[in-house]
Scaffold this active site. Structure first.
Site, PDB file in Angstrom:
ATOM      1  N   ILE A  26       0.842  -1.210   0.000  1.00 59.06           N
ATOM      2  CA  ILE A  26       0.000   0.000   0.000  1.00 59.06           C
ATOM      3  C   ILE A  26       0.874   1.257   0.000  1.00 59.06           C
ATOM      4  O   ILE A  26       0.640   2.196  -0.758  1.00 59.06           O
ATOM      5  CB  ILE A  26      -0.970  -0.021   1.198  1.00 59.06           C
ATOM      6  N   GLY A  56     -10.859   2.469   5.047  1.00 56.55           N
ATOM      7  CA  GLY A  56      -9.720   2.257   4.136  1.00 56.55           C
ATOM      8  C   GLY A  56     -10.021   1.370   2.950  1.00 56.55           C
ATOM      9  O   GLY A  56      -9.662   1.676   1.823  1.00 56.55           O
ATOM     10  N   ALA A 110      -3.684   2.821   8.467  1.00 52.67           N
ATOM     11  CA  ALA A 110      -3.117   1.468   8.507  1.00 52.67           C
ATOM     12  C   ALA A 110      -3.699   0.657   9.654  1.00 52.67           C
ATOM     13  O   ALA A 110      -4.569  -0.190   9.458  1.00 52.67           O
ATOM     14  CB  ALA A 110      -1.599   1.551   8.604  1.00 52.67           C
ATOM     15  N   HIS A 154     -12.882   3.549   9.829  1.00 53.86           N
ATOM     16  CA  HIS A 154     -12.163   2.424   9.208  1.00 53.86           C
ATOM     17  C   HIS A 154     -12.717   2.124   7.804  1.00 53.86           C
ATOM     18  O   HIS A 154     -13.151   1.021   7.499  1.00 53.86           O
ATOM     19  CB  HIS A 154     -12.238   1.171  10.091  1.00 53.86           C
ATOM     20  N   GLU A 169     -11.594  -0.120  18.514  1.00 53.80           N
ATOM     21  CA  GLU A 169     -12.666   0.002  17.502  1.00 53.80           C
ATOM     22  C   GLU A 169     -13.785  -0.971  17.840  1.00 53.80           C
ATOM     23  O   GLU A 169     -13.506  -2.062  18.343  1.00 53.80           O
ATOM     24  CB  GLU A 169     -12.113  -0.307  16.103  1.00 53.80           C
TER      25      GLU A 169
END
Length: 528
Positions: free
Chosen positions: A154, A283, A233, A281, A263
């Site tokens: 990534i 991503g 990340a 979150h 989370e």
């Protein structure tokens, strides 16, 4: 009888269709992942479990999973699966490591722009009818220095996008080769250099012991005043309390976070700060990425359940069912030899040389090399698996050399792993005896004979009287029991090594005392 798969999280209808088309029975219960007790109650009826991030596969669930052969995670992170428990149960755990890389990289870039131009705050203000044109004074990204911590799959996409945005891109990643850095158009730097120079810092590294709180209070203090920090990340890479303090003192100009230490994040030290942008979150949350990883996991699981073919497994290499029994003990040996070398290596690895001698040379050495490289890189890259290890190594410019040859010494089969860095070259050899247990038989040219154990202490010392007594005394005083004690030396009075299996973890303060013994050159705690 057709294999049965339970899908306990939301997965694309196209993925469900793949299972059905391949002749796999599917039970789609997208909300079941939230109900651990119900999942534990019914998991015994299934051969496969397909999940996203909401399902937590605990030892308690695995205990009941008597038919389960494979868990497929649509996505890269498998931290919601208890890997040791799954491995002990003989359950293959697969992920889809490359399905959502672009999506996550794009989110990091989007967060950088949101931060640079204060878009969320400006949007809320404008929609509230305030028209505060002079309040939102952003910064350009062109010409700014983008610091990337972790330049793997990534991170390297983010680097390419940063270069395209005419930014000066610098990267800290011990596994990034100068050649790969050149290809990406980035400058490889040490962490302190990155902290001092970057206008924007973005994190793209897994969460391991080495990377936990990599942006600690101490490291945040080393950053350039006015830095902006992006984390898409893993929660836990940044000390959130320390970052809040740095934001309050205006040392850090802003932060954009997609991931949090806890989370779902209903409260967080960063929440409520005017210069913080947060997303839940997201991503990997694009239509394309969700579809890609769902289709990929359905294909992989179907292949395994119907043909025994394994791909992208995080706890087993890609091998056929026929090859498994012969390969298994040597896979364990290769991975542990790699892990031994990896735990002793803190600097950039240039080359890994693996020599297979004797009967092992006739086996599928690609799987063995993957296992060795995964073991070698895992101390630094937690998410790595035996399937992705070679491509991760290649991405970082680590050269892997394989050699096979007839037996030349005392062993029917021998594997030697040599790690080459700028500073040194270190070799370790091992074999598998008739009992099926892997053993270390040579370290740095010194003969030794030791079985691997979960907790070990490795010491290099001068071969002088008194060392063993003092060393064993320190372990005894600390209440640490010695299981086995293997010794070797190159010649009388020369260099010596001790490899000691102990019952339980070795505290850092005890290691420091061992290190301080007069003859000791280095002491390291190892875990296998």
């Amino acid at each position: 009888m057709a294999p049965r798969v339970l899908i306990s999280d939301k997965l694309s209808p196209a993925a469900i269709q793949i299972f059905k088309d391949r002749g796999v029975e599917v039970d789609f219960q997208p909300d079941l992942g939230k109900d651990k007790d119900k999942l534990a109650e019914i998991i015994g009826n299934y051969d496969g479990l397909a999940i996203r991030s909401a399902t937590k596969v605990t030892p308690k669930i695995l205990e009941k999973a008597n038919r389960l052969k494979v868990i497929g995670r649509a996505g890269i992170g498998v931290d919601n699966v208890d890997l040791p428990a799954a491995t002990a149960k003989g359950v293959i755990v697969m992920n889809t490591p490359f399905g959502n890389s672009i999506t996550t990289a794009e989110h990091a870039i989007a967060m950088m722009f949101a931060l640079a131009r204060e878009i969320p705050a400006a949007d809320a203000s404008t929609q509230a009818g305030k028209w505060e044109k002079n309040r939102f004074m952003g910064v350009e990204v062109t010409g700014k220095t983008l610091g990337i911590i972790g330049c793997g799959n990534i991170g390297s996409i983010v680097a390419e996008r940063g270069v395209g945005l005419k930014m000066k891109v610098i990267a800290f990643d011990p596994f990034l080769s100068p050649e790969r850095a050149l290809d990406l158009g980035v400058e490889k730097v040490e962490l302190d250099d990155l902290l001092a120079r970057a206008d924007f810092i973005t994190l793209h590294t897994p969460l391991t012991e080495k990377t936990k709180n990599i942006l600690s209070a101490e490291n945040l203090a080393k950053t350039k005043k006015g830095v902006r920090i992006i984390n898409c990340a893993r929660g836990g890479l940044v000390d959130e309390e320390a970052l809040r303090a740095a934001l309050d003192s205006k040392h850090v100009a802003g932060a954009a976070f997609d991931v949090f230490t806890i989370e779902p994040a209903e409260t967080n030290p960063l929440f409520g700060h005017p210069n913080v942008v947060c997303t839940p979150h997201l991503g990997a949350a694009t239509t394309e990425a969700q579809e890609n990883v769902a289709l990929q996991v359905a294909e992989q699981m179907s292949d395994y359940l119907l043909t025994g073919a394994i791909s992208n497994a995080v706890n087993f290499p890609s091998i056929t069912a026929e090859e498994a029994p012969k390969l298994k003990p040597f896979i364990e040996l290769a991975e542990k030899l790699g892990s031994f070398a990896g735990q002793l290596t803190d600097t950039d690895i240039k080359t890994v040389r693996i020599i297979y001698e004797g009967a092992v040379a006739d086996l599928k050495v690609k799987a063995l090399t993957s296992a060795a490289v995964a073991g070698l890189l895992r101390p630094a890259l937690a998410d790595i698996n035996v399937v992705s290890a070679p491509s991760v190594a290649k991405e970082r410019g680590v050269v892997i050399e394989e050699t096979t040859r007839a037996a030349t010494g005392d062993y029917e089969s021998l594997i030697t792993v040599t790690v080459v860095t700028e500073q040194f070259e270190r070799s370790v050899s091992g074999t598998v005896f008739a009992d099926g247990h892997p053993r270390i038989v040579n370290i740095k040219g010194i003969k030794v004979d030791a079985e691997f154990a979960p907790a070990m202490v490795y010491v290099t010392n001068e071969d002088k009287p008194g060392f063993i007594g003092r060393f064993a005394g320190l372990l005894g005083d600390a209440g640490i029991n010695i299981a086995t004690f293997a010794l070797g030396r190159d010649h009388a009075g020369g260099d010596a090594i001790a490899l000691v299996a102990v019952d339980g973890a070795v505290p850092a303060e005890l290691l420091a005392k061992v290190q301080a013994l007069p003859q000791v050159k280095a002491a390291k705690a190892l875990a296998f």
